[in-house]
Design an enzyme around this catalytic site. Structure first.
Site, PDB file in Angstrom:
ATOM      1  N   LYS A   1       4.784  71.207 -42.733  1.00 18.01           N
ATOM      2  CA  LYS A   1       5.438  69.986 -43.170  1.00 18.01           C
ATOM      3  C   LYS A   1       6.536  69.474 -42.114  1.00 18.01           C
ATOM      4  O   LYS A   1       6.303  69.658 -40.951  1.00 18.01           O
ATOM      5  CB  LYS A   1       6.189  69.967 -44.365  1.00 18.01           C
ATOM      6  CG  LYS A   1       5.190  70.646 -45.452  1.00 18.01           C
ATOM      7  CD  LYS A   1       5.584  70.725 -46.989  1.00 18.01           C
ATOM      8  CE  LYS A   1       4.585  71.387 -47.696  1.00 18.01           C
ATOM      9  NZ  LYS A   1       4.664  71.031 -49.098  1.00 18.01           N
TER      10      LYS A   1
ATOM     11  N   SER B   1       1.567  76.680 -53.755  1.00 15.18           N
ATOM     12  CA  SER B   1       2.467  77.844 -53.937  1.00 15.18           C
ATOM     13  C   SER B   1       1.691  79.210 -53.743  1.00 15.18           C
ATOM     14  O   SER B   1       2.035  80.095 -54.743  1.00 15.18           O
ATOM     15  CB  SER B   1       3.015  77.789 -55.167  1.00 15.18           C
ATOM     16  OG  SER B   1       3.877  76.404 -55.496  1.00 15.18           O
TER      17      SER B   1
ATOM     18  N   GLY C   1       4.773  73.020 -53.694  1.00 19.05           N
ATOM     19  CA  GLY C   1       6.417  73.234 -53.469  1.00 19.05           C
ATOM     20  C   GLY C   1       7.177  73.523 -54.680  1.00 19.05           C
ATOM     21  O   GLY C   1       8.285  73.508 -54.887  1.00 19.05           O
TER      22      GLY C   1
ATOM     23  N   HIS D   1      -2.974  64.272 -47.204  1.00 21.15           N
ATOM     24  CA  HIS D   1      -2.063  65.430 -47.947  1.00 21.15           C
ATOM     25  C   HIS D   1      -1.398  64.774 -49.042  1.00 21.15           C
ATOM     26  O   HIS D   1      -1.071  63.513 -48.782  1.00 21.15           O
ATOM     27  CB  HIS D   1      -1.161  66.213 -46.951  1.00 21.15           C
ATOM     28  CG  HIS D   1      -0.360  67.021 -47.632  1.00 21.15           C
ATOM     29  ND1 HIS D   1       0.763  66.740 -48.500  1.00 21.15           N
ATOM     30  CD2 HIS D   1      -0.343  68.405 -47.662  1.00 21.15           C
ATOM     31  CE1 HIS D   1       1.195  67.874 -49.030  1.00 21.15           C
ATOM     32  NE2 HIS D   1       0.446  69.102 -48.407  1.00 21.15           N
TER      33      HIS D   1
ATOM     34  N   GLU E   1      -5.688  70.743 -53.779  1.00 19.86           N
ATOM     35  CA  GLU E   1      -4.071  70.910 -53.807  1.00 19.86           C
ATOM     36  C   GLU E   1      -3.681  70.211 -55.022  1.00 19.86           C
ATOM     37  O   GLU E   1      -3.103  68.949 -54.853  1.00 19.86           O
ATOM     38  CB  GLU E   1      -3.229  70.520 -52.639  1.00 19.86           C
ATOM     39  CG  GLU E   1      -3.646  71.177 -51.312  1.00 19.86           C
ATOM     40  CD  GLU E   1      -2.493  71.255 -50.313  1.00 19.86           C
ATOM     41  OE1 GLU E   1      -2.206  72.449 -49.967  1.00 19.86           O
ATOM     42  OE2 GLU E   1      -1.971  70.123 -49.875  1.00 19.86           O
TER      43      GLU E   1
ATOM     44  N   GLU F   1       1.572  64.558 -50.013  1.00 23.42           N
ATOM     45  CA  GLU F   1       2.916  63.843 -49.567  1.00 23.42           C
ATOM     46  C   GLU F   1       2.525  62.708 -48.807  1.00 23.42           C
ATOM     47  O   GLU F   1       3.474  61.726 -48.981  1.00 23.42           O
ATOM     48  CB  GLU F   1       3.688  64.963 -48.947  1.00 23.42           C
ATOM     49  CG  GLU F   1       4.238  65.751 -49.698  1.00 23.42           C
ATOM     50  CD  GLU F   1       4.571  67.393 -49.181  1.00 23.42           C
ATOM     51  OE1 GLU F   1       4.335  67.487 -48.076  1.00 23.42           O
ATOM     52  OE2 GLU F   1       4.442  68.228 -50.041  1.00 23.42           O
TER      53      GLU F   1
ATOM     54  N   ASN G   1       0.731  74.854 -43.317  1.00 22.46           N
ATOM     55  CA  ASN G   1       1.308  73.629 -43.287  1.00 22.46           C
ATOM     56  C   ASN G   1       2.746  73.576 -43.305  1.00 22.46           C
ATOM     57  O   ASN G   1       3.638  73.794 -44.212  1.00 22.46           O
ATOM     58  CB  ASN G   1       0.767  72.716 -44.326  1.00 22.46           C
ATOM     59  CG  ASN G   1       1.334  71.181 -44.614  1.00 22.46           C
ATOM     60  OD1 ASN G   1       2.087  70.616 -43.369  1.00 22.46           O
ATOM     61  ND2 ASN G   1       1.286  70.637 -45.583  1.00 22.46           N
TER      62      ASN G   1
HETATM   63  C1  PEP Z   1       1.297  72.203 -48.911  1.00 25.65           C
HETATM   64  O1  PEP Z   1       2.150  71.714 -48.336  1.00 25.65           O
HETATM   65  O2  PEP Z   1       0.095  71.923 -48.508  1.00 25.65           O
HETATM   66  C2  PEP Z   1       1.253  73.151 -49.838  1.00 25.65           C
HETATM   67  C3  PEP Z   1       0.470  73.806 -50.614  1.00 25.65           C
HETATM   68  O3  PEP Z   1       2.809  73.883 -50.105  1.00 25.65           O
HETATM   69  P1  PEP Z   1       3.192  74.870 -50.871  1.00 25.65           P
HETATM   70  O4  PEP Z   1       2.443  76.221 -50.454  1.00 25.65           O
HETATM   71  O5  PEP Z   1       4.860  75.145 -50.538  1.00 25.65           O
HETATM   72  O6  PEP Z   1       3.242  74.786 -52.372  1.00 25.65           O
END
Ligand code: PEP
Length: 248
Positions: A11, A212, A172, A94, A166, A96, A9
């Site tokens: 973003k 992460s 992040g 998601h 998630e 976000e 992803n």
């Molecule tokens: C994501 O954006 O779905 C995500 C899991 O980000 P990260 O791996 O940076 O934590």
């Protein structure tokens, strides 16, 4: 048999030139693998990525889509437009988007229904935030998100769904859920799908962990029995790191 599926992803990162460089590097590293792979990129670069990855097994995903067919919806992108570009996957819900753009279980449900009428496979994101985990509400939150998103979705459609667990506190932040925490919730999700649709559907649904994920922790996460893949944010921006995760 569920095939492992690792999606990046991106973003709101990378411009065209950076994407061309990434694709060159990534294609040079990419080898025949039993793992399915996709990159979910900003809308404006989906066509470019489809071209750059044509002739490879690397799939392309969007990060959102609107549920209406067409009309006066300035700034939105329809599922039909994604289909027109040959996009393979679309992230829906998601955290976000839930947090900054007012995405609700109701809009997520409409988006899933529209996607299931076409050819783009949805990746549905669910997960609790830190406050909810501290109050031990994570199961309640994830169950409600699943029930809301899947309301009125048929078992046939649900069987092709990808669900990404998630935990918001791990996205992040560099803070990964332990493999046991991730497995525990992915098992809970599979059981919830089984309660809704039965064992055969629950066995088919691909469940990813996201939060992460890096080359250093990918294999212990992927070795968990209810975790079939990963949704990777930050680490998917680097071709070598992303390939190392695929090679878990
Ligand atoms: C994501 O954006 O779905 C995500 C899991 O980000 P990260 O791996 O940076 O934590």
């Amino acid at each position: 048999m569920r095939i492992p599926f690792i999606a990046g992803n991106w973003k709101m990162f990378k411009t065209g030139r950076e994407i061309v460089t990434f694709a060159e590097e990534f294609k040079a590293l990419y080898q025949d693998t039993d793992v399915k792979t996709a990159i979910c990129a900003p809308y404006v670069y989906l066509g470019l990525l489809k071209n750059l990855f044509s002739g490879t097994d690397i799939k392309v995903g969007a990060q959102n889509a609107f549920y209406e067919e067409e009309g006066a919806f300035t700034g939105e992108v329809s599922v039909k437009m994604l289909e027109d570009l040959g996009v393979d996957y679309c992230i829906i819900g998601h955290s976000e988007r839930r947090q900054y753009f007012g995405e609700t279980d109701e809009s997520i449900n409409k988006k899933l229904k529209r996607l299931f009428r076409g050819t783009v496979t949805p990746i549905l994101c669910v997960g609790e935030n830190l406050r909810q985990r501290e109050k031990e509400e994570q199961y309640l939150v994830v169950r409600d998100q699943l029930m809301g998103a899947l309301s009125g979705i048929s078992p046939e459609d649900a069987a092709s769904l990808i669900i990404a667990y998630e935990p918001v506190w791990a996205i992040g932040t560099g803070k990964t859920a332990t493999p046991e925490q991730a497995e525990d919730m992915c098992e809970f999700i599979r059981n919830a799908v089984e309660a809704l649709y039965g064992e055969a559907v629950a066995d088919q649904v691909v469940i990813q962990y996201g939060g992460s994920v890096k080359p250093a922790n990918a294999s212990e996460i992927m070795n968990m029995s209810n975790i079939d893949g990963a949704l990777v944010g930050g680490a998917s921006l680097n071709a070598k790191d992303f390939m190392d995760i695929i090679d878990f």
